[in-house]
Design an enzyme around this catalytic site. Structure first.
Site, PDB file in Angstrom:
ATOM      1  N   ASP A   1       5.607  -0.086   2.860  1.00  0.00           N
ATOM      2  CA  ASP A   1       4.234  -0.039   3.356  1.00  0.00           C
ATOM      3  C   ASP A   1       4.192   0.337   4.835  1.00  0.00           C
ATOM      4  OD1 ASP A   1       3.390  -0.944   0.884  1.00  0.00           O
ATOM      5  OD2 ASP A   1       3.200  -3.036   1.506  1.00  0.00           O
TER       6      ASP A   1
ATOM      7  N   ARG B   1       9.291   2.662  -1.729  1.00  0.00           N
ATOM      8  CA  ARG B   1       8.286   3.201  -0.807  1.00  0.00           C
ATOM      9  C   ARG B   1       7.694   2.061   0.020  1.00  0.00           C
ATOM     10  NH1 ARG B   1       4.409   6.951  -4.341  1.00  0.00           N
ATOM     11  NH2 ARG B   1       4.393   5.073  -5.634  1.00  0.00           N
TER      12      ARG B   1
ATOM     13  N   ARG C   1       5.484  -9.191   0.349  1.00  0.00           N
ATOM     14  CA  ARG C   1       4.548  -9.742   1.334  1.00  0.00           C
ATOM     15  C   ARG C   1       3.666 -10.826   0.715  1.00  0.00           C
ATOM     16  NH1 ARG C   1       1.598  -4.623   3.668  1.00  0.00           N
ATOM     17  NH2 ARG C   1       0.392  -6.267   4.727  1.00  0.00           N
TER      18      ARG C   1
END
Length: 319
Positions: A86, A84, A247
């Site tokens: 972002d 999933r 990230r």
């Protein structure tokens, strides 16, 4: 007499007995409609999406895809995805699966001589927005699970660290104002490889494990003539990723590349195992970079005969 019912002889007040209404015999014996499990391989430009997962009142990749499937099949269908992403994150090699009633699937070709899955691809191309493309659809065994069946996932993060390589047409690259020391970032990445608790690099889900196996964390600046020439490119491969993990890994190593942190700092952040923000002189959770440069590049799966075992292992490990 079943234990769930009170004994009338021991009840202080009379009990009014009712017989539960039985469903018609036809409904009791009606078998579930047979379904086909389909795998979809897709890509998308995440710039205008609030991420993958469907959210009320928000434009999401899952929402657009499920709406398109419902328009084509005229039945509600749910998709399960490999990862999933972002808000703002892109995908070139995303994978999802869904179960479609076979009687519905059989209607998709209409009068054409295309197969049902070929017809699904053609019809999806006609109703999906331009920033989502389903490239391939194929029937897979019922044990296939896009999320838990994956062996590993590969992400790439692309950074433009100078005016000479800034390209206004590329929406999958982060513009960065300071030159990055790529060899220093590569050396600092080595201590993060292997199986670790990546709590400092994740936003954990309640009750779920933050232990992951990081297989690859490689930095390069491709030469002239190669894809992404002049950019700083990170390739990150793991069995699975926690929320915001890629990230956060990239954000930590950018600080090394800028010279603001030494090459041993990422290992110290990893060992801290904390979600507390860092103080001026102390350690804390990893800094997170923006989503624009991140792309889900590929998801790998085992052979068909190993799908069920792989999914069982992944569910157990991740709680």
């Amino acid at each position: 007499m079943p234990a769930a019912f009170p004994d009338p002889d021991r009840t202080a007040t009379p009990v009014e007995w009712t017989v539960p209404e039985q469903a018609p015999a036809a409904e009791q014996t009606r078998p579930a409609a047979p379904t086909a499990r389909l795998r979809l391989d897709l890509s998308y430009d995440g710039s205008a999406f609030r991420g993958w997962a469907a959210q009320p009142g928000q434009r999401t990749v899952q929402g657009e895809l499920e709406d398109a499937l419902a328009r084509i099949t005229r039945v509600p269908l749910r998709v399960t995805v490999a990862g999933r992403t972002d808000a703002g994150v892109h995908a070139r090699g995303q994978v999802c699966h869904l179960d479609v009633p076979r009687e519905v699937l059989a209607t998709l070709p209409g009068r054409s001589d295309r197969s049902p899955v070929e017809s699904l691809i053609t019809r999806l191309a006609g109703v999906l927005p331009k920033d989502v493309v389903v490239h391939v659809a194929r029937e897979v065994p019922g044990d296939f699970d896009a999320r838990f069946g994956a062996l590993w996932r590969r992400y790439r993060y692309r950074i433009s660290d100078g005016p000479a390589v800034h390209d206004p047409l590329r929406r999958d690259v982060l513009r960065h104002r300071r030159h990055l020391d790529v060899p220093a970032m590569a050396r600092a990445s080595e201590s993060l490889l292997g199986e670790h608790d990546f709590l400092s690099f994740c936003r954990p889900r309640e009750g779920a494990s933050t232990i992951r196996t990081l297989r690859e964390l490689r930095w390069e600046r491709p030469d002239v003539g190669r894809a992404d020439e002049g950019l700083v490119v990170a390739t990150v491969v793991a069995d699975a990723f926690c929320h915001h993990m890629v990230r956060s890994l990239v954000g930590t190593l950018i600080a090394v590349g800028e010279g603001r942190r030494d090459e041993g700092w990422p290992a110290q952040v990893l060992a801290a195992r904390t979600r507390e923000a860092a103080t001026r002189d102390g350690l804390g959770s990893a800094p997170m970079c923006p989503p624009q440069g991140l792309t889900l590049d590929h998801v790998a799966y085992p052979p068909d005969e190993e799908l069920a075992a792989r999914a069982a292992i992944a569910r157990a490990r991740r709680g």
